[in-house]
Design a protein around this motif. Sequence first.
Motif, mmCIF file in Angstrom:
data_model
loop_
_atom_site.group_PDB
_atom_site.id
_atom_site.type_symbol
_atom_site.label_atom_id
_atom_site.label_comp_id
_atom_site.label_asym_id
_atom_site.label_seq_id
_atom_site.Cartn_x
_atom_site.Cartn_y
_atom_site.Cartn_z
ATOM 1 N N UNK B 38 32.730 -78.255 85.939
ATOM 2 C CA UNK B 38 31.360 -78.222 86.460
ATOM 3 C C UNK B 38 31.438 -78.390 87.971
ATOM 4 N N UNK B 39 30.454 -77.839 88.655
ATOM 5 C CA UNK B 39 30.470 -77.836 90.118
ATOM 6 C C UNK B 39 30.486 -79.267 90.647
ATOM 7 N N UNK B 40 31.506 -79.576 91.415
ATOM 8 C CA UNK B 40 31.614 -80.917 91.970
ATOM 9 C C UNK B 40 31.702 -81.988 90.896
ATOM 10 N N UNK B 41 32.185 -81.586 89.735
ATOM 11 C CA UNK B 41 32.258 -82.487 88.580
ATOM 12 C C UNK B 41 30.901 -83.146 88.304
ATOM 13 N N UNK B 42 29.851 -82.359 88.474
ATOM 14 C CA UNK B 42 28.511 -82.939 88.392
ATOM 15 C C UNK B 42 28.094 -83.281 86.958
ATOM 16 N N UNK B 43 28.536 -82.474 85.993
ATOM 17 C CA UNK B 43 28.241 -82.755 84.571
ATOM 18 C C UNK B 43 26.760 -83.048 84.327
ATOM 19 N N UNK B 92 21.400 -76.918 92.174
ATOM 20 C CA UNK B 92 20.363 -76.811 91.156
ATOM 21 C C UNK B 92 20.104 -75.366 90.749
ATOM 22 N N UNK B 93 20.007 -74.476 91.753
ATOM 23 C CA UNK B 93 19.561 -73.112 91.451
ATOM 24 C C UNK B 93 20.675 -72.215 90.931
ATOM 25 N N UNK B 94 21.888 -72.413 91.410
ATOM 26 C CA UNK B 94 22.980 -71.479 91.076
ATOM 27 C C UNK B 94 24.073 -72.132 90.243
ATOM 28 N N UNK B 95 24.570 -73.263 90.720
ATOM 29 C CA UNK B 95 25.762 -73.834 90.092
ATOM 30 C C UNK B 95 25.503 -74.335 88.668
ATOM 31 N N UNK B 96 24.292 -74.790 88.393
ATOM 32 C CA UNK B 96 24.000 -75.234 87.029
ATOM 33 C C UNK B 96 24.116 -74.074 86.045
ATOM 34 N N UNK B 97 23.714 -72.891 86.498
ATOM 35 C CA UNK B 97 23.805 -71.714 85.604
ATOM 36 C C UNK B 97 25.268 -71.385 85.325
ATOM 37 N N UNK B 98 26.101 -71.503 86.357
ATOM 38 C CA UNK B 98 27.537 -71.267 86.156
ATOM 39 C C UNK B 98 28.121 -72.308 85.208
ATOM 40 N N UNK B 99 27.710 -73.550 85.405
ATOM 41 C CA UNK B 99 28.205 -74.622 84.529
ATOM 42 C C UNK B 99 27.785 -74.378 83.078
#
Lengths: 98, 172
Positions: B38-43, B92-99
């Motif tokens: 996940x982006x930046x290990x945001x989980x 929020x807008x892009x990386x969550x979709x990738x995750x």
Amino acid sequence: MDNKVFEDKIFGLVSYVVVSARNLLEEPARYGPFRLVDTASRLINILEEAGISSDRLKAVRDRIEAGKYSAMGTEEEFEQFLETTVFSVVDAMDNTGG
Amino acid sequence: MDVMTAIKGRRSVRSFTDQPVDKEMLLKLLEAAVWAPSAGNSQTWRFVIVTEEAMMKKIKMVSPGLLGNPPAVIVIAHDMALAKHKGGQMGAETLTKMDSAMAAQNIMLAAHAMGLGTCAIGSFHPGAAAKLLGMPEHIVPHLMVTVGHPAVKPPPSKRLFKEVYWFEAYHG
């Protein structure tokens, strides 16, 4: 099928169509024709379960079910499927007894 | 099953048997999901698993892409407030979709290795699904994955390979 069950199934179909209408504003263009033929198939299923069926309706439904996922294939495959389905409907137009 | 076999053997399954999926199997799939990057290990992902008939029926009504009769659906959502806090606007807008996509792929590969069939569903109304599932405003569903025992195994679709890669620089 009693009226309540029939209404429930129609409500499910109506919901499918209404949500599709909203989502299709942003979805891939070919999802539109897919949803239309899928709706036709679902409607034929509901009618059949309610005791209304015919050979020609079954034939249309079976043709749709056999070919609808060509929407995920090439444009040519999907167009060919839709084209042959149209002509199968045309051929069945005068077949009201079946 | 080795990874490449799972990758090449997975199919989008849209026809399932009536057999339910064991809760332990579903938990295994969720475990696979949270081991995705996940982006930046945001989980910031959150998962809701739907198996009960009444809720499944409602979810299907707002999910035109959900075809067939799967016994389970995993809804992949994100805590968008947390995602923005951790990753800013891009988070929020892009990386969550990738995750979401990477978690979904983990689910689908793990499911295939367990003999289950899956299909990723993007065609649903996020607001309607969130309302039905009792999600607060900051929890937003991105993707669904249907899960079940496959009734049929679809043939593989053709993959472009040599036409889509170049070493060192793009030469297309």
